[in-house]
Enzyme design. Structure first.
Site, short mmCIF file in Angstrom:
data_model
loop_
_atom_site.label_atom_id
_atom_site.label_comp_id
_atom_site.label_asym_id
_atom_site.label_seq_id
_atom_site.Cartn_x
_atom_site.Cartn_y
_atom_site.Cartn_z
CG ASP B 11 -1.95 -1.06 1.22
OD1 ASP B 11 -2.27 -1.53 0.12
OD2 ASP B 11 -2.47 -1.42 2.29
CG ASP B 130 -12.09 -3.37 0.22
OD1 ASP B 130 -11.33 -4.30 -0.11
OD2 ASP B 130 -11.78 -2.17 0.11
#
Lengths: 207, 253
Positions: B11, B130
């Site tokens: 990330d 998600d």
């Protein structure tokens, strides 16, 4: 040493270019027949759909240039499929260099599930005792142990034939690599296959 | 035999790799290009980089990072974060990405999946989902889990496949960054329903967790960040352990 990567509008030439750059090899990206004819070796990459890729070769006249080449030629993925006789993808005739047909992957038995595309690392088994009296491993695989893993992203693959030099199994066994005279092809992506792929490309550049 | 894939994820915010718990409380962990090269050298099967920059400047940094990472590593490379159009995806393809991952923008405008798949092929599109369990339903969330939607995990995954997704990357927001393991029953049901590969993400705390999601969870690949970034388990150790558990993996070099 002059390697030409054929640009026929199928997208990602960047990763094969990056791979050659990492190896310190010089290359030219071109669709110009005179560049291709005068190259020391030629790479036919390919991402996309077979019948539209084949149409681009026909539109640009490269369908006549490629089979006439005498220097080492490496087709990768769709590039290799276009060098076969035909492909089920879009039902297209291809260049007919390798004596085999490209078919959609399918499970070993209709009742079994097979995720398509095959995406990921699978191993290759060398064909050294095949037809045409092949006793030695293909020069592309010099120094590559049997069972090495290479990276695949594909929904179609060439059937096994007399030009097959390596086999992978996914549903059924298929041609992982083909070799006929100065023409080579890999269904997998050597440019994405780590050190194994790098060695295969080095072997090709050393031909 | 097709190997199960181990995929480290970086990330990236404003040019540095970060990792948080439940997407909050981000910590900086290192230089992305160095980390990418290290993971590739250790036997990672792919690499995923997600841009979580909040600023325009951060986004520009990310684009140049993608080029540098693509020029360095010799394994497949997936890039995501903020992709909202086929043009965005095309720019990343030119920068050297092998696949793009779309998430919130596809929930907002599902045609995005069709557009990218028809232009660049299904193999180029990973749809990241998600979701968190609310009652007995897996609710799809966006914006790093901060917003719930009216979509449900299974129907959205099926729709994404029909629209041309090449893979589904499912992250359980209940588990992400906690190291508490994956919800394996949910993963198995998802993998059995779909005809495309499922990448499991969010929750790996140990080798056993990853082994479980690749067997009981029927996932085709496992994506993890913290477990690798903090050196809890190295990729060679993980692969050796998975191989001895009978799971097909590409051995680390």
């Amino acid at each position: 040493m002059n390697t030409v990567i054929i640009d026929y509008g199928t997208g990602n030439l960047r990763s094969i270019g990056n791979a050659l750059k990492r190896m310190g090899a010089e290359y030219l990206v071109s669709s110009d027949p005179s560049d291709i004819l005068s190259a020391d070796r030629v790479i036919l990459p390919g991402v996309g759909e077979a019948s539209s890729a084949m149409k681009r070769l026909l539109d640009t006249g490269l369908d006549r240039v490629i089979p006439s080449l005498k220097q080492p030629v490496l087709g990768i993925c769709i590039g290799m499929q276009l060098m076969c006789r035909s492909s089920e993808e879009g039902k297209t005739e291809c260049l007919g260099i390798f004596r085999t047909e490209v078919r959609r992957l399918s499970p070993a038995h209709p009742s079994m599930k097979l995720k398509i595309p095959e995406m990921g690392w699978n191993n290759i088994r060398m064909e050294t005792d095949g037809q045409d009296g092949k006793q030695e491993p293909c020069p592309l695989f010099k120094g590559i142990p049997d069972g090495s893993y290479v990276y695949y992203v594909h929904s179609f693959a060439p059937d096994i034939c007399q030009d097959t030099v390596a086999v992978t199994e996914y549903g059924h066994p298929f041609s992982a690599a083909l070799d006929r005279d100065n023409f080579f092809g890999t269904q997998f992506h050597p440019e994405k296959s780590g050190k194994t792929g790098q060695r295969i490309l080095e072997n090709f550049l050393g031909l | 035999m097709l190997a199960r894939r181990i995929i480290p994820c970086l990330d990236i915010r404003d040019g540095v790799t970060v990792k948080g718990t439940n997407f909050l409380g981000l910590r900086s962990v290192g230089d992305p290009v160095e980390m990418a090269a290290e993971y590739a050298g250790e036997g990672a099967d792919e690499l995923v980089c997600l841009d979580i920059s909040a600023t325009l400047e951060g986004r520009k940094t990310f684009a140049s990072l993608v080029e540098r990472i693509a020029g360095t590593i010799d394994i497949p490379f997936t890039v995501g974060g903020g992709i909202a159009s086929a043009e965005d995806a095309g720019r990343l393809l030119l920068a050297g990405a092998d696949k793009v991952s779309v998430n919130s923008a596809a929930v907002r405008r599902p045609q995005l999946i069709d557009e990218i798949a028809s232009r660049y092929g299904s193999q180029f599109v990973v749809v990241a989902i998600d979701a968190r369990r609310i009652g007995d339903r897996w609710t799809v969330t966006t914006h790093s889990g901060s917003r719930t939607t009216d979509r449900e995990l299974f129907s959205w995954a099926m729709e994404a496949e029909e629209r041309g997704a090449g893979e589904i990357l499912f992250t359980s927001m209940d588990n992400d960054g906690t190291g508490k393991g994956y919800p394996c029953g949910t993963f198995a049901a998802l993998s059995e329903m779909l005809d495309i590969p499922v990448i499991a993400s969010g929750g790996a705390g140990s080798v056993e967790d990853i082994a479980e999601v690749l067997t009981a969870g029927k996932a085709d690949a496992a994506l993890a960040a913290s477990i690798f970034h903090y050196g809890k388990v190295s990729i060679p150790q993980l692969k050796a352990a998975l191989a001895s558990a009978g799971i097909p993996v590409r051995p680390a070099p």
